[in-house]
Write an enzyme that holds these catalytic residues in place. Sequence first.
Site, mmCIF file in Angstrom:
data_model
loop_
_atom_site.group_PDB
_atom_site.id
_atom_site.type_symbol
_atom_site.label_atom_id
_atom_site.label_comp_id
_atom_site.label_asym_id
_atom_site.label_seq_id
_atom_site.Cartn_x
_atom_site.Cartn_y
_atom_site.Cartn_z
ATOM 1 N N HIS A 7 -10.219 62.162 73.611
ATOM 2 C CA HIS A 7 -10.320 62.093 71.914
ATOM 3 C C HIS A 7 -9.889 63.002 71.377
ATOM 4 O O HIS A 7 -9.816 64.027 71.262
ATOM 5 C CB HIS A 7 -12.115 62.122 71.927
ATOM 6 C CG HIS A 7 -12.445 61.781 70.251
ATOM 7 N ND1 HIS A 7 -13.063 62.874 69.581
ATOM 8 C CD2 HIS A 7 -12.363 60.809 69.373
ATOM 9 C CE1 HIS A 7 -13.249 62.403 68.507
ATOM 10 N NE2 HIS A 7 -12.833 61.067 68.517
ATOM 11 N N ARG A 8 -8.794 62.476 70.307
ATOM 12 C CA ARG A 8 -7.846 63.400 69.944
ATOM 13 C C ARG A 8 -7.318 64.306 70.614
ATOM 14 O O ARG A 8 -6.960 65.634 70.248
ATOM 15 C CB ARG A 8 -8.559 64.192 68.660
ATOM 16 C CG ARG A 8 -9.336 63.200 67.501
ATOM 17 C CD ARG A 8 -10.179 64.007 66.481
ATOM 18 N NE ARG A 8 -11.257 63.172 65.910
ATOM 19 C CZ ARG A 8 -12.145 63.788 65.143
ATOM 20 N NH1 ARG A 8 -12.088 65.070 64.717
ATOM 21 N NH2 ARG A 8 -13.063 62.843 64.743
ATOM 22 N N GLU A 34 -6.722 59.264 72.426
ATOM 23 C CA GLU A 34 -7.096 58.617 71.380
ATOM 24 C C GLU A 34 -6.550 59.301 70.212
ATOM 25 O O GLU A 34 -6.467 60.672 70.364
ATOM 26 C CB GLU A 34 -8.567 58.356 71.196
ATOM 27 C CG GLU A 34 -9.168 57.712 69.980
ATOM 28 C CD GLU A 34 -9.387 58.507 68.755
ATOM 29 O OE1 GLU A 34 -9.495 57.969 67.763
ATOM 30 O OE2 GLU A 34 -9.375 59.872 68.931
ATOM 31 N N ASP A 36 -5.674 59.561 65.671
ATOM 32 C CA ASP A 36 -5.669 58.813 64.348
ATOM 33 C C ASP A 36 -4.501 59.280 63.301
ATOM 34 O O ASP A 36 -3.860 60.103 63.433
ATOM 35 C CB ASP A 36 -7.081 59.731 63.443
ATOM 36 C CG ASP A 36 -8.217 59.908 64.636
ATOM 37 O OD1 ASP A 36 -8.795 59.011 64.500
ATOM 38 O OD2 ASP A 36 -8.135 61.040 65.011
ATOM 39 N N HIS A 49 -6.770 63.487 61.602
ATOM 40 C CA HIS A 49 -7.931 62.510 61.390
ATOM 41 C C HIS A 49 -8.385 62.386 59.993
ATOM 42 O O HIS A 49 -8.734 61.188 59.637
ATOM 43 C CB HIS A 49 -8.948 63.239 62.181
ATOM 44 C CG HIS A 49 -10.517 62.602 61.971
ATOM 45 N ND1 HIS A 49 -11.226 62.805 61.118
ATOM 46 C CD2 HIS A 49 -10.894 61.685 62.979
ATOM 47 C CE1 HIS A 49 -12.304 61.984 61.356
ATOM 48 N NE2 HIS A 49 -12.043 61.200 62.236
ATOM 49 N N GLU A 106 -5.765 54.900 66.205
ATOM 50 C CA GLU A 106 -6.902 54.432 65.022
ATOM 51 C C GLU A 106 -6.349 54.683 63.857
ATOM 52 O O GLU A 106 -5.954 55.698 63.219
ATOM 53 C CB GLU A 106 -8.219 55.496 65.433
ATOM 54 C CG GLU A 106 -9.145 55.070 64.087
ATOM 55 C CD GLU A 106 -10.470 55.826 64.171
ATOM 56 O OE1 GLU A 106 -11.103 55.626 62.989
ATOM 57 O OE2 GLU A 106 -10.625 56.599 65.110
ATOM 58 N N LYS A 108 -6.570 54.952 59.907
ATOM 59 C CA LYS A 108 -7.531 55.711 59.104
ATOM 60 C C LYS A 108 -7.640 55.179 57.766
ATOM 61 O O LYS A 108 -7.073 55.890 56.924
ATOM 62 C CB LYS A 108 -7.512 57.144 59.064
ATOM 63 C CG LYS A 108 -7.670 57.728 60.647
ATOM 64 C CD LYS A 108 -9.059 57.522 61.254
ATOM 65 C CE LYS A 108 -10.301 58.401 60.445
ATOM 66 N NZ LYS A 108 -11.482 58.166 61.348
ATOM 67 N N ASP A 226 -14.182 64.257 74.239
ATOM 68 C CA ASP A 226 -13.478 65.471 73.955
ATOM 69 C C ASP A 226 -13.215 66.356 75.231
ATOM 70 O O ASP A 226 -11.929 66.928 75.101
ATOM 71 C CB ASP A 226 -14.180 66.229 73.028
ATOM 72 C CG ASP A 226 -14.644 65.814 71.618
ATOM 73 O OD1 ASP A 226 -13.760 64.965 71.104
ATOM 74 O OD2 ASP A 226 -15.762 66.121 71.200
#
Length: 242
Positions: A7-8, A34, A36, A49, A106, A108, A226
């Site tokens: 995640h990120r 992942e 953003d 993000h 993703e 945003k 994470d």
Amino acid sequence: MTQIFAHRGYSAVFAENTMSAFVAAEKAGADGIELDVQVTKDGEVVVIHDEKVDRTTTGNGFVKDLTFKEIRMFNANKKGEKKEPIPSLIEVLEWMKTNQLICNIELKNGILPYEGMEEKVIKLVREYDLSDRIVISSFNHYSIVLSYRMAPEIETAPLFNERIYMPWVYAQSIRAQGIHPKFSSITEEIIKESMKNGISVRPYTVNKDADIAKLLKINCSALITDDPVKALKMKKQLGKET
């Protein structure tokens, strides 16, 4: 076999959405990352993000009001010694040509509309010939449908943070191949039924040992965490590597 998405990037240890976090996730053995995306004033797709740069960088202001040159001057590694710029999506896709990772992008665009964001992202993904390794997700489901119409070869997955009824039916209706639900809003039954109906389920953000174990035990399609190192270690302990 449950895939592990960072995640990120490996954000439990490294500054989120930085190249260091992505490289560390790949080195750790994660299946995917992942990230953003937002769009700068001059139309560059950048990896961050928030709509504003304030929380994660040394700068301030909205991404949409800053040029790419301006945004690159900020340090996206506020707490660390090493200075890190906000990556462009191009930079990440170029790096992906050196590995086999899957990348969940993703969009945003739930708060700010970012006219043309879908076209920009799809154009870059196609330029780098990565369509088969990308999943486009968004809380803006109109954007998900638009992305599918523009590029049916790229997988899409709606994000949602509430429990929706028969999400596999909803996913099929918008031609999505996966769903990315908030972990706390999903049940084991919904996960199993979705997968049975050909829909991949990748809950976010799964960091607690018990939650990771639960998803690994039922062979959930993937989990977004994470801490990919912890998740991969648990996967090994549970003998879920094959």
